[in-house]
Design an enzyme around this catalytic site. Sequence first.
Site, PDB file in Angstrom:
ATOM      1  N   HIS A  70      45.444  53.725  33.685  1.00  0.00           N
ATOM      2  CA  HIS A  70      44.164  53.143  34.066  1.00  0.00           C
ATOM      3  C   HIS A  70      44.014  53.046  35.577  1.00  0.00           C
ATOM      4  CE1 HIS A  70      43.509  52.043  29.889  1.00  0.00           C
ATOM      5  NE2 HIS A  70      44.689  51.454  29.864  1.00  0.00           N
ATOM      6  N   HIS A  95      47.247  46.373  42.401  1.00  0.00           N
ATOM      7  CA  HIS A  95      46.677  47.594  41.841  1.00  0.00           C
ATOM      8  C   HIS A  95      45.240  47.737  42.324  1.00  0.00           C
ATOM      9  CE1 HIS A  95      45.697  44.400  38.876  1.00  0.00           C
ATOM     10  NE2 HIS A  95      44.540  45.031  38.810  1.00  0.00           N
ATOM     11  N   HIS A  97      41.002  49.173  41.652  1.00  0.00           N
ATOM     12  CA  HIS A  97      39.891  49.500  40.765  1.00  0.00           C
ATOM     13  C   HIS A  97      38.843  50.255  41.571  1.00  0.00           C
ATOM     14  CE1 HIS A  97      41.166  46.863  37.414  1.00  0.00           C
ATOM     15  NE2 HIS A  97      41.632  46.091  38.379  1.00  0.00           N
ATOM     16  N   HIS A 114      43.613  44.328  43.792  1.00  0.00           N
ATOM     17  CA  HIS A 114      44.004  43.052  43.206  1.00  0.00           C
ATOM     18  C   HIS A 114      45.488  42.818  43.444  1.00  0.00           C
ATOM     19  CE1 HIS A 114      40.500  43.116  40.051  1.00  0.00           C
ATOM     20  NE2 HIS A 114      40.093  42.872  41.281  1.00  0.00           N
ATOM     21  N   THR A 182      40.797  40.906  34.102  1.00  0.00           N
ATOM     22  CA  THR A 182      39.631  41.779  33.942  1.00  0.00           C
ATOM     23  C   THR A 182      39.882  42.920  32.973  1.00  0.00           C
ATOM     24  OG1 THR A 182      40.265  43.147  35.832  1.00  0.00           O
ATOM     25  CG2 THR A 182      38.856  41.237  36.278  1.00  0.00           C
ATOM     26  N   THR A 183      41.073  42.956  32.384  1.00  0.00           N
ATOM     27  CA  THR A 183      41.404  43.948  31.364  1.00  0.00           C
ATOM     28  C   THR A 183      42.020  43.215  30.179  1.00  0.00           C
ATOM     29  OG1 THR A 183      43.573  44.341  32.373  1.00  0.00           O
ATOM     30  CG2 THR A 183      41.767  45.805  33.030  1.00  0.00           C
TER      31      THR A 183
END
Length: 206
Positions: A70, A95, A97, A114, A182-183
């Site tokens: 992801h 990580h 996004h 994040h 958020t996941t």
Amino acid sequence: AWHYEGDTGPAQWGALAPAFSACGEGRSQSPVDITKPERGATPEARLSLAPAELRIVHHEHLADGINNGHTIQVNYAGADALALGESSFQLAQYHFHAPSEHTIDGSQFPMEMHLVHKAADGALAVVAVFIREGSHNKAFDPIWSNLPTQKGVETHYPAVKVDVDALLPAVRSTYRYDGSLTTPPCSEGVKWLVMSTPIDLSREQI
């Protein structure tokens, strides 16, 4: 398995597994749109621009990178600290996004970083940093030059050192609120600290 598109996209996350129920039924879900208060107005109680109390101590560390299918995630052994009020959190990983998950007055940034911190009792605090297009950012070169391409295989970089503090903006004021991952599983009770000042990466880096 969950994804960002199609039949297993965000709108369906809550129904994919019982453990993901918060994704559909949660009451304090992230990300959020941050609306800047008008001059002279009082910000909402749960969302404030507050530079005090936040103390971040990041250092230079060896890194382990992973392409988890992801995003690109960089794992740490937990030596860096985030002090939030009376609570202490250790940096576990950071990580990315693309585009940004949080928005400012409805506008997205090209990317968002994040930095996930964990307390001894398992509580999470995430520092979010908006990334905009600008000049080349040398602080990201050690990781960007060694991006893992094979999904699910953690790569140890014995010769790569990353100064995490250099990844953050010089101005450390933040928007704060209590939200969620958020996941999936979209667990709530996560303390969010969204940096009000973005950092720059070049178009090539983004």
